[in-house]
Design a protein around this motif. Structure first.
Motif, short mmCIF file in Angstrom:
data_model
loop_
_atom_site.label_atom_id
_atom_site.label_comp_id
_atom_site.label_asym_id
_atom_site.label_seq_id
_atom_site.Cartn_x
_atom_site.Cartn_y
_atom_site.Cartn_z
N VAL A 15 15.17 61.25 42.43
CA VAL A 15 14.27 60.11 42.24
C VAL A 15 12.92 60.39 42.90
O VAL A 15 11.86 60.15 42.33
CB VAL A 15 14.90 58.82 42.81
N ALA B 60 10.94 62.45 40.82
CA ALA B 60 10.48 61.84 39.58
C ALA B 60 9.13 61.15 39.77
O ALA B 60 8.44 60.89 38.80
CB ALA B 60 11.49 60.84 39.06
N ILE B 61 8.79 60.83 41.03
CA ILE B 61 7.47 60.26 41.27
C ILE B 61 6.57 61.41 41.69
O ILE B 61 6.82 62.04 42.70
CB ILE B 61 7.50 59.21 42.39
N PRO B 62 5.51 61.69 40.91
CA PRO B 62 4.62 62.77 41.31
C PRO B 62 4.14 62.57 42.74
O PRO B 62 3.79 61.45 43.14
CB PRO B 62 3.47 62.66 40.32
N ALA C 129 12.98 54.98 40.64
CA ALA C 129 11.62 55.30 41.07
C ALA C 129 10.81 54.02 41.24
O ALA C 129 10.06 53.87 42.21
CB ALA C 129 10.94 56.21 40.05
N LEU D 217 12.00 52.26 44.40
CA LEU D 217 11.51 52.94 45.60
C LEU D 217 10.05 52.57 45.87
O LEU D 217 9.67 52.23 46.99
CB LEU D 217 11.67 54.45 45.44
N THR D 218 9.24 52.63 44.80
CA THR D 218 7.83 52.29 44.97
C THR D 218 7.67 50.84 45.40
O THR D 218 6.86 50.52 46.27
CB THR D 218 7.07 52.52 43.65
N THR E 24 -1.38 63.61 37.76
CA THR E 24 -1.84 63.33 39.13
C THR E 24 -3.22 63.92 39.38
O THR E 24 -4.00 63.34 40.14
CB THR E 24 -0.88 63.89 40.19
N VAL F 271 -2.08 45.97 45.45
CA VAL F 271 -0.67 46.35 45.32
C VAL F 271 -0.16 46.37 43.86
O VAL F 271 0.43 47.37 43.43
CB VAL F 271 0.22 45.46 46.21
N VAL G 238 -1.42 49.47 41.94
CA VAL G 238 -0.83 50.72 42.42
C VAL G 238 0.62 50.85 41.91
O VAL G 238 1.02 51.89 41.40
CB VAL G 238 -0.86 50.78 43.97
N VAL H 190 0.54 51.76 38.20
CA VAL H 190 0.11 53.14 37.92
C VAL H 190 1.22 54.12 38.28
O VAL H 190 1.54 55.03 37.51
CB VAL H 190 -1.19 53.48 38.69
N VAL H 191 1.83 53.92 39.46
CA VAL H 191 2.90 54.83 39.87
C VAL H 191 4.07 54.76 38.88
O VAL H 191 4.63 55.78 38.48
CB VAL H 191 3.38 54.50 41.30
N ALA I 14 3.14 56.56 35.63
CA ALA I 14 3.13 58.01 35.82
C ALA I 14 4.56 58.54 35.90
O ALA I 14 4.89 59.56 35.29
CB ALA I 14 2.36 58.37 37.08
N ALA I 15 5.42 57.83 36.63
CA ALA I 15 6.81 58.26 36.72
C ALA I 15 7.47 58.21 35.35
O ALA I 15 8.25 59.10 34.99
CB ALA I 15 7.57 57.38 37.71
N PHE J 159 6.45 61.24 33.36
CA PHE J 159 7.13 62.41 33.90
C PHE J 159 8.60 62.45 33.46
O PHE J 159 9.10 63.47 32.97
CB PHE J 159 7.03 62.34 35.42
#
Lengths: 302, 330
Positions: A147, A150-152, B19, B22-23, B250, B277, B280, B283-284, B287-288, B291
């Motif tokens: 995980v 998976a986040i750059p 992901a 987590l962010t 990135t 917040v 951000v 965007v994260v 991007a995830a 990917f």
């Protein structure tokens, strides 16, 4: 981790390191000597080491390499091109850029060390636990690493900086967390490899506990590639820290990290190219040196 | 096969969800005072507001509820495609990103294409040429390209092509010429990473027995290199396609900031500066998602391209990305 000897009649077999033919008495030291002899014969490697040492020494004793002060302004000598007096030229306040670079070094180096410590402690911990225990623990930890991967990395760093605010410490933490996954995976792979080697089995058969085997046999024999990765990641961390402070998330002015100096110089690119390009080159050469050292050590390890 | 595809898609969705979680955890649990963070982002001072206003704002941000309720609400919104409202610009985040994502996609896709071409060409010649000096030079070149900070490369290009030669515009998003330098900047890094992996893969492939067989049959060196070695060497390198695309995404943050292009990357930089917040987080997450999606496509294509991979019992294993990619990309 307590040491439980199963066969009390067998005296510490694991200390004799029977299974590894390279490990004769004095073998490790002799190996080291030949390794050093090999390295000294590589001129590019030596230049790289000298440059890294120079950056470290100049960060802690900048007075040795410059006679200017980092915040001394001389309006009459503003925006001077590079010369022997001012190696990197002067900025629009007449401050000597070379001096500012050297005085900015401790900030970046501190951030790099913090980032690396986080990566090594967390990465090594996760990697060793994962590789050593295997099974469900391994699967669970590796899912977490997946995980994180998976986040750059830079985006993960950005979200951490958003949460913690700006400054050297948050940037260092953010970069450190970004490096953890790579560390954990490399350590795990190494631990898995070493775990199956005959001397581990021999040590176990000789009655050493798993804790002892881990500390005395697996860790010392698997840290090579991890150390190589640590040197490589020092370069990655410097790049990332410089990028983040370039983007404006670093220490507040007038303290200036490398990235901040380069970002400031960007506004004068038309008239004074040296203000951003020379500090950039300084950083690039440092990263290049670290990469080269890491690569040479890697070849030596094989 | 269907089970394999379903499994892979499920896994990708799971990783994406994790992901996002987590962010979210980083952005909502890490700050000591999320309220102050969001007030600062909205440009308000805590002590200038009356307790009633403060409570109203707290309700508006959703901070009066326990974290897991907020999380659940945010997650449901995201699934519906709603990323909330920007704190500093008071516009829906999806609009903000929607206006800019075209620019970034154009930049990232062109950079990915250029990197693939440049990286493969470099790896091809680095392993093909016989003159040792050139060979060593070409093999070392990727390490050089990966060491230069991107902002340095960008500033150097601006100084050289815009200010010295006057060929290309230094900043802006007008026309195709403004795209050249940003693409070049990203490609220097991304193609270096690709070339490093490809060269390693080439070296392994060229020592295989079927290469000697092909040569013994009387095929020319270039025919063997292109048709036998390249196709086999490129397969393992495919696994880092995700890393390459991730890099181009990135890199957009630094590159768009240097070249002042109005893309998602610059939006990300501005939102971190204003501690916005929701932007951000969005965007994260996006991007995830990119990917994870690219990795999914690679995973699904891999067994089609490499018939040696068995899919018995729905289990297909793509090789893990080569270790050479570790430590290069952050």
């Amino acid at each position: 981790m307590t040491s439980t000897i199963h066969g009390p009649t067998i005296p510490d077999v694991d200390r004799m390191e029977v299974a590894d033919p390279v490990e004769r008495p004095g073998g490790r030291r002799a190996n080291l000597r030949t390794a050093v002899a090999q390295l000294v014969r590589k001129p590019v490697f030596l230049i790289a080491v000298v440059y890294v040492l120079f950056v470290l020494v100049s960060a802690f004793w900048p007075r040795l390499f410059t006679s200017w002060g980092p915040y001394d302004t001389y309006p009459e000598s503003a925006v001077l091109a590079p010369s022997l007096d001012h190696l990197f030229g002067t900025d629009n306040y007449g401050r000597d850029l070379w001096t500012r670079m050297l005085y900015g070094s401790p900030l970046t180096i501190k951030a790099t060390l913090i980032a690396l410590s986080i990566a090594i402690v967390a990465g090594l911990g996760v990697g060793v636990v994962s590789g050593f225990f295997g099974g469900r623990t391994d699967a669970f930890l590796m899912r977490i690493i997946d995980v994180l991967l998976a986040i750059p990395g830079l985006l993960l760093a950005l979200s951490i900086v958003t949460a913690l605010g700006y400054g050297t410490l948050p940037v260092a933490v953010a970069v450190g967390v970004g490096i953890v996954p790579g560390f954990a995976r490399t350590t795990r792979a190494e631990v898995l490899r070493v775990k199956t080697l005959p001397y581990v089995e021999a040590a176990r058969a000789g009655g050493a506990s798993w804790g002892r085997v881990l500390l005395r046999h697996i860790l010392p024999n698997s840290w090579g590639p991890v150390a190589v990765l640590a040197v490589l990641d020092a370069g990655v961390a410097i790049l990332a820290i410089a990028s983040l402070s370039f983007l404006g998330f670093g220490a507040a002015p007038p303290a200036a990290e490398w990235g901040t100096l380069i970002a400031d110089g960007r506004n004068y690119l038309v008239t004074a190219w040296w203000l951003s390009l020379l500090p950039g080159l300084f950083v690039a050469v440092l990263v290049l040196s670290l990469n080269h050292i890491s690569k040479t050590l890697q070849e030596l390890n094989r | 096969m269907a089970r394999y595809i379903a499994g892979r898609i499920g896994q990708a969705v799971g990783v994406l969800w994790a992901a996002y979680t987590l962010t979210f955890a980083i952005l909502f649990l890490l700050p000591s005072d999320p309220m102050q963070l969001q007030l600062a982002a909205a440009g308000l001072q805590e002590d200038t507001l009356s307790p009633q206003q403060l409570a109203a704002l707290k309700h508006q941000f959703g901070l009066d509820q326990p974290v897991w309720v907020q999380y659940w609400q945010h997650l449901c919104d995201v699934v519906r495609g709603d990323f909330g409202t920007s704190l500093s610009q008071h516009v829906p985040v999806t609009d903000l990103i929607g206006q800019r994502i075209g620019q970034t996609l154009l930049l990232s896709v062109s950079a990915a294409v250029v990197s693939l071409l440049a990286g493969s060409t470099l790896a091809y010649f680095a392993t093909f040429v016989r003159w040792n000096l050139l060979r060593v030079f070409l093999t070392r070149l990727p390490a050089l390209g990966a060491s230069f900070p991107q902002f340095f490369v960008a500033l150097f290009l601006i100084q050289f092509f815009s200010f010295q030669l006057g060929w290309l515009p230094a900043t802006g998003t007008q026309g195709a010429t403004s795209l050249i330098m940003p693409v070049l900047t990203i490609s220097v890094l991304a193609s270096s990473v690709l070339a490093q992996v490809l060269i390693k893969s080439f070296d392994e492939t060229l020592s295989q027995a079927y290469i000697s067989t092909a040569r013994a049959k009387g095929l020319s060196r270039s025919a063997v290199h292109l048709r036998h070695a390249f196709r086999n060497a490129a397969l393992p390198a495919m696994t880092i396609l995700g890393v390459i695309v991730g890099l181009t995404v990135t890199s957009a943050i630094v590159v768009e900031t240097v070249f002042t292009r109005e893309g998602v990357g610059k939006l990300a930089q501005e939102s971190v500066l204003s501690q916005d917040v929701p932007v951000v987080l969005a965007v994260v997450t996006i991007a995830a998602a990119v990917f994870v999606f690219v990795n999914l496509v690679v995973d699904l294509l891999y067994p089609l391209l490499d018939p040696r991979i068995s899919h018995t019992g729905g289990k297909v294993r793509t090789p893990p990305p080569p270790l050479a990619t570790e430590g290069v990309a952050l």
